[in-house]
Design a protein around this motif. Structure first.
Motif, PDB file in Angstrom:
ATOM      1  N   GLN A 274       0.827  -1.207   0.000  1.00 25.69           N
ATOM      2  CA  GLN A 274       0.000   0.000   0.000  1.00 25.69           C
ATOM      3  C   GLN A 274       0.862   1.258   0.000  1.00 25.69           C
ATOM      4  O   GLN A 274       0.539   2.246  -0.675  1.00 25.69           O
ATOM      5  N   ASP A 275       1.966   1.224   0.734  1.00 24.04           N
ATOM      6  CA  ASP A 275       2.871   2.379   0.748  1.00 24.04           C
ATOM      7  C   ASP A 275       3.506   2.593  -0.625  1.00 24.04           C
ATOM      8  O   ASP A 275       3.614   3.735  -1.102  1.00 24.04           O
ATOM      9  N   TYR A 277       2.349   1.728  -3.502  1.00 21.27           N
ATOM     10  CA  TYR A 277       1.316   2.223  -4.414  1.00 21.27           C
ATOM     11  C   TYR A 277       1.136   3.730  -4.254  1.00 21.27           C
ATOM     12  O   TYR A 277       1.059   4.468  -5.240  1.00 21.27           O
ATOM     13  N   ARG A 278       1.077   4.194  -3.001  1.00 22.39           N
ATOM     14  CA  ARG A 278       0.875   5.633  -2.768  1.00 22.39           C
ATOM     15  C   ARG A 278       2.025   6.453  -3.337  1.00 22.39           C
ATOM     16  O   ARG A 278       1.815   7.543  -3.875  1.00 22.39           O
ATOM     17  N   TYR A 281       1.561   6.538  -7.081  1.00 22.68           N
ATOM     18  CA  TYR A 281       0.396   7.384  -7.379  1.00 22.68           C
ATOM     19  C   TYR A 281       0.757   8.863  -7.251  1.00 22.68           C
ATOM     20  O   TYR A 281       0.407   9.683  -8.122  1.00 22.68           O
ATOM     21  N   ASP A 282       1.459   9.223  -6.188  1.00 22.39           N
ATOM     22  CA  ASP A 282       1.839  10.627  -5.992  1.00 22.39           C
ATOM     23  C   ASP A 282       2.798  11.103  -7.085  1.00 22.39           C
ATOM     24  O   ASP A 282       2.701  12.251  -7.546  1.00 22.39           O
ATOM     25  N   GLN A 285       0.698  11.769 -10.186  1.00 24.17           N
ATOM     26  CA  GLN A 285      -0.061  13.018 -10.103  1.00 24.17           C
ATOM     27  C   GLN A 285       0.848  14.231 -10.271  1.00 24.17           C
ATOM     28  O   GLN A 285       0.470  15.226 -10.912  1.00 24.17           O
ATOM     29  N   SER A 311       9.656  11.065  -0.921  1.00 19.35           N
ATOM     30  CA  SER A 311       8.971   9.950  -0.259  1.00 19.35           C
ATOM     31  C   SER A 311       9.943   8.974   0.387  1.00 19.35           C
ATOM     32  O   SER A 311       9.520   7.975   0.977  1.00 19.35           O
ATOM     33  N   SER A 385      -7.291   4.825  -8.800  1.00 17.93           N
ATOM     34  CA  SER A 385      -7.653   5.062  -7.407  1.00 17.93           C
ATOM     35  C   SER A 385      -6.457   5.606  -6.637  1.00 17.93           C
ATOM     36  O   SER A 385      -5.308   5.246  -6.904  1.00 17.93           O
ATOM     37  N   ALA A 386      -6.728   6.473  -5.661  1.00 19.97           N
ATOM     38  CA  ALA A 386      -5.648   7.026  -4.839  1.00 19.97           C
ATOM     39  C   ALA A 386      -5.078   5.993  -3.872  1.00 19.97           C
ATOM     40  O   ALA A 386      -3.978   6.177  -3.347  1.00 19.97           O
ATOM     41  N   GLU A 387      -5.818   4.924  -3.625  1.00 20.73           N
ATOM     42  CA  GLU A 387      -5.362   3.845  -2.745  1.00 20.73           C
ATOM     43  C   GLU A 387      -5.340   2.536  -3.523  1.00 20.73           C
ATOM     44  O   GLU A 387      -6.106   2.346  -4.468  1.00 20.73           O
TER      45      GLU A 387
END
Length: 391
Positions: A274-275, A277-278, A281-282, A285, A311, A385-387
């Motif tokens: 999950q980390d 992926y974020r 994603y960031d 964006q 990050s 998706s953001a998550e």
């Protein structure tokens, strides 16, 4: 031109006019087109015969005078149906050098025996003519200066017309719908082949001419053989709960491509997944938000790398050299989103922006299809998706 023609004659005439402007700047008297995408772009003629390696088709686009199609006789009637170009010559299919002779005759008739002729000699595109045939053409025309014109073609194709954008938009919508079915039906117990076959079939059901770029990168817990692998073809392996899948997919609608990547976890997802992926994603964006006409394309990768470094992945960010490419009649086209690229973004360009991250657990990547507009950007694909989705 009939209903099945690609675009209006006016669209093709504008393309030729722009090409001639570039030719005049570079002192090129004619451009000889030999490859499928450029042939379709300038002529509108579409045929399955490009799949046959022994079949050749040529387009001669002079700086002055009428453009000319040189094709096998089987294609003449379809050229009359498809193409806005009225001058069509044929040569016997069984002897490719007859095509070379037809090109030679056309060049002589144009009075260009000592001219400068551009063709596809570089710029990630290969001349679609056997080396011995090109040698023969040069022997036939010993005083012609053959030069690379691929950069001219790419420059024109980089900025899509509104009609081209609508084709890409339709292709992307098909991929959106195919992914939605995948998210609803994927489950542990499916094989990788079944997963990718589902995407391929859904593309075809929704009007794609063909699916493409359907590859995946699974993270399989405790399996060092495939952990950290990049996108690859599917195999017969069965999916299990706890996997994270990076899935790439796209398709062709009336000649134009879609291409974007999604990630998901099966059943459950670790905190590390999950980390990761974020972070990706960031980065995605940040690159998208940097997109607007008039800025260097390198600004997009700088934005993504800065976000990745912030990050906690500065070491990995330092190794990143590119995060995407243009697309259109081909799934991968220049310009590329790379830090050394000096191209300036312009309205009508369409890119896949695709930052990725290798971690100790997985290969992660997200991707969107993005149009450069007059004031900024439009994300054509249904946004990720953001998550991390857990399916």
């Amino acid at each position: 031109m009939n209903d099945h023609a690609d675009f209006s004659p006016k669209e093709y005439q504008q393309r030729l006019s722009k090409l001639r402007g570039l030719m005049a700047e570079r002192g090129i008297d004619a451009v000889l087109v030999t490859t499928e995408a450029n042939h379709r772009y300038f002529t509108g003629h579409v045929t399955h015969r490009w799949m046959h390696q022994y079949t050749a088709m040529f387009t001669l686009l002079p700086l002055e005078g009428e453009p000319l199609l040189i094709v096998p006789p089987q294609e003449a009637c379809m050229c009359e149906e498809d193409s806005w170009i009225k001058s069509i010559r044929t040569f016997p299919l069984e002897h490719i050098l007859q095509g070379v002779d037809a090109i030679t005759d056309a060049v002589r008739e144009l009075g260009l025996e000592e001219g400068r002729i551009g063709t596809e000699l570089g710029g990630i595109v290969a001349l679609r003519m056997p080396c011995e045939d090109f040698d023969q053409l040069q022997q036939n025309l010993p005083h012609v200066d053959f030069v690379d014109a691929s950069a001219l073609c790419w420059k024109l194709r980089a900025r899509k017309s509104s009609a081209e954008v609508e084709r890409i938009r339709a292709a992307v919508a098909i991929t959106d719908a195919a992914y939605q079915v995948l998210f609803e039906e994927v489950k542990p117990g499916m094989s990788e082949r079944e997963l990718c076959r589902l995407l391929a079939v859904e593309h075809l059901r929704r009007g794609a001419e063909m699916p493409g770029s359907i590859t995946l990168a699974p993270y399989i817990p405790d399996d060092i053989r495939v952990a950290n692998s990049t996108l690859r073809r599917p195999i017969d392996r069965v999916l299990t709960a706890g996997e994270m899948i990076t899935q790439d997919a796209g398709g062709v609608y009336r000649g134009y491509w879609s291409d974007y990547t999604r990630m998901f976890a099966l059943g459950r997802a670790s905190a590390a997944h999950q980390d990761a992926y974020r972070v990706v994603y960031d980065c995605l964006q940040a690159a998208i938000e940097a997109t607007r006409p008039g800025v260097p394309i390198a600004d997009l990768i700088h934005a993504a790398k800065a976000t990745m470094s912030a990050s906690g992945h500065a070491d990995y960010a330092a190794k990143v050299t590119g995060i995407g490419h243009a697309m259109g009649l081909e799934i991968i086209e220049p310009p590329f989103i790379a830090f050394e690229n000096e191209v300036i973004l312009a309205e009508g360009m369409v890119f896949t922006i695709e930052p990725g991250l290798f971690t100790a657990d997985a290969f992660c990547m997200l991707e969107e299809d993005v149009l450069v507009t007059d004031r900024g950007y439009e994300v054509l694909s249904k946004p990720a998706s953001a998550e991390l989705p857990i399916l």
